[in-house]
Design an enzyme around this catalytic site. Structure first.
Site, PDB file in Angstrom:
ATOM      1  N   ASP A 120       0.834  -1.203   0.000  1.00  0.00           N
ATOM      2  CA  ASP A 120       0.000   0.000   0.000  1.00  0.00           C
ATOM      3  C   ASP A 120       0.872   1.257   0.000  1.00  0.00           C
ATOM      4  O   ASP A 120       1.975   1.253   0.541  1.00  0.00           O
ATOM      5  CB  ASP A 120      -0.908  -0.022   1.246  1.00  0.00           C
ATOM      6  CG  ASP A 120      -2.072   0.944   1.115  1.00  0.00           C
ATOM      7  OD1 ASP A 120      -2.281   1.503   0.021  1.00  0.00           O
ATOM      8  OD2 ASP A 120      -2.782   1.145   2.125  1.00  0.00           O
ATOM      9  N   ASN A 152     -10.648  -2.675  -6.352  1.00  0.00           N
ATOM     10  CA  ASN A 152      -9.794  -1.756  -7.125  1.00  0.00           C
ATOM     11  C   ASN A 152     -10.362  -1.394  -8.503  1.00  0.00           C
ATOM     12  O   ASN A 152      -9.916  -0.431  -9.125  1.00  0.00           O
ATOM     13  CB  ASN A 152      -8.371  -2.317  -7.285  1.00  0.00           C
ATOM     14  CG  ASN A 152      -7.538  -2.241  -6.021  1.00  0.00           C
ATOM     15  OD1 ASN A 152      -6.659  -3.059  -5.784  1.00  0.00           O
ATOM     16  ND2 ASN A 152      -7.811  -1.249  -5.169  1.00  0.00           N
TER      17      ASN A 152
HETATM   18  C1  FPP Z   1      -1.761   0.163  -3.469  1.00  0.00           C
HETATM   19  O1  FPP Z   1      -1.321   1.491  -3.409  1.00  0.00           O
HETATM   20  C2  FPP Z   1      -1.219  -0.549  -4.620  1.00  0.00           C
HETATM   21  C3  FPP Z   1      -1.933  -1.180  -5.585  1.00  0.00           C
HETATM   22  C4  FPP Z   1      -3.400  -1.229  -5.592  1.00  0.00           C
HETATM   23  C5  FPP Z   1      -1.276  -1.837  -6.744  1.00  0.00           C
HETATM   24  C6  FPP Z   1      -0.108  -2.715  -6.432  1.00  0.00           C
HETATM   25  C7  FPP Z   1       0.675  -2.865  -7.662  1.00  0.00           C
HETATM   26  C8  FPP Z   1       2.026  -2.827  -7.748  1.00  0.00           C
HETATM   27  C9  FPP Z   1       2.921  -2.721  -6.595  1.00  0.00           C
HETATM   28  C10 FPP Z   1       2.596  -2.855  -9.118  1.00  0.00           C
HETATM   29  C11 FPP Z   1       3.161  -4.115  -9.647  1.00  0.00           C
HETATM   30  C12 FPP Z   1       2.827  -5.374  -9.021  1.00  0.00           C
HETATM   31  C13 FPP Z   1       3.081  -6.589  -9.553  1.00  0.00           C
HETATM   32  C14 FPP Z   1       2.751  -7.790  -8.761  1.00  0.00           C
HETATM   33  C15 FPP Z   1       3.665  -6.788 -10.878  1.00  0.00           C
HETATM   34  P1  FPP Z   1      -2.395   2.654  -3.542  1.00  0.00           P
HETATM   35  O2  FPP Z   1      -2.488   3.015  -4.987  1.00  0.00           O
HETATM   36  O3  FPP Z   1      -3.660   2.238  -2.905  1.00  0.00           O
HETATM   37  O4  FPP Z   1      -1.705   3.802  -2.732  1.00  0.00           O
HETATM   38  P2  FPP Z   1      -2.427   4.970  -1.902  1.00  0.00           P
HETATM   39  O5  FPP Z   1      -3.135   4.312  -0.770  1.00  0.00           O
HETATM   40  O6  FPP Z   1      -1.265   5.808  -1.450  1.00  0.00           O
HETATM   41  O7  FPP Z   1      -3.327   5.687  -2.853  1.00  0.00           O
END
Ligand code: FPP
Length: 249
Positions: free
Chosen positions: A22, A70
């Site tokens: 996250d 998501n």
């Molecule tokens: C959460 O941060 C992250 C995600 C929903 C996506 C996770 C994806 C990756 C790390 C990219 C690549 C992964 C793989 C397995 C190839 P957020 O966007 O919710 O952050 P925030 O809470 O700060 O908005």
């Protein structure tokens, strides 16, 4: 700097670590960049944590990459994430094979965009004989969805008389979850200072130690992982017993 690695007790490692990655969006904002920049930089952390876990001897690593919730994000962000999964999985295939890592996925995979599903399927097939570590991507996954599917599957077996109601127990439930081939995680890490489980492995985390790190996912590195494992090793896992019983056993 003295690496925290030297403080980890090798005999007391979790077999399975699950991570809620996250903080990508907030990381991007801090760098005055669009949210997708955070996801792109999150890939580096995925690589580092995967490599560090395999080197340590962790047998299973589950990463929460995309939840069913998501899909509610802006369409452009969803599209970028889906493309990022395809390109990362394809690009990292050789490295996975070189490091003897088997790729698996849990979630409602067939409802992923066709290209994402195909790239994933291809990587899963071509790494299927690897044995150092299993990397499990939770994609289009949510625990309530999984529990609903498990319930439907068991109800179906009961109504076709393959299973009696009296036969339903924890083992049968486990066998009907998407995680049936993996042990339960002993350690769950969430980054970015949020203290929630967010529909992730609700059944499987029953006895897991929950460790929360303030680091935003793109900055999460091997030392952060070691620090979470050390926190896990400092805790006493009692499984409903008393502290004295645990010390004796
Ligand atoms: C959460 O941060 C992250 C995600 C929903 C996506 C996770 C994806 C990756 C790390 C990219 C690549 C992964 C793989 C397995 C190839 P957020 O966007 O919710 O952050 P925030 O809470 O700060 O908005």
């Amino acid at each position: 700097m003295d690496s925290l690695l030297h403080h980890i007790e090798k005999g007391g490692l979790p077999h399975h670590i699950a991570i809620i990655m996250d903080g990508n969006g907030r990381w991007a904002k801090r760098h005055n960049k669009p949210r997708v920049f955070g996801h792109q930089n999150g890939v580096k952390a995925v690589r580092e944590v995967t490599e560090a876990s395999a080197e340590l001897g962790i047998k299973y690593l589950t990463l929460y990459a995309f939840s069913k919730e998501n899909w509610r994000r802006p369409q452009a962000e969803v599209n970028t994430l889906m493309r990022l999964f395809v390109s990362t999985v394809s690009k990292e295939l050789n490295t996975l094979n070189k490091n003897n890592i088997r790729l698996k996925a849990i979630g409602d995979l067939e409802r992923l965009p066709k290209r994402t599903f195909e790239a994933l399927k291809n990587a899963i097939e071509s790494t299927s004989n690897n044995s150092q570590m299993t990397l499990i991507l939770a994609l289009n996954y949510s625990s309530r969805w999984e529990i609903t599917e498990m319930t439907k599957s068991i109800a179906d077996q009961v109504s076709s008389e393959k299973l009696g109601i009296e036969d339903i127990n924890e083992e049968i439930i486990n066998a009907n979850l998407t995680t049936h081939a993996f042990p339960d995680p002993e350690l769950m890490i969430r980054t970015s200072g949020e203290h929630r489980i967010s529909n992730f492995l609700l059944w499987q985390l029953s006895y897991a130690e929950l460790v929360f790190s303030d680091t935003l996912w793109p900055d999460f590195n091997r030392e952060d992982l070691y620090s979470c494992i050390l926190e896990y090793q400092r805790r006493e896992r009692r499984f409903g017993m008393t502290g004295e019983q645990v010390v004796k056993s």
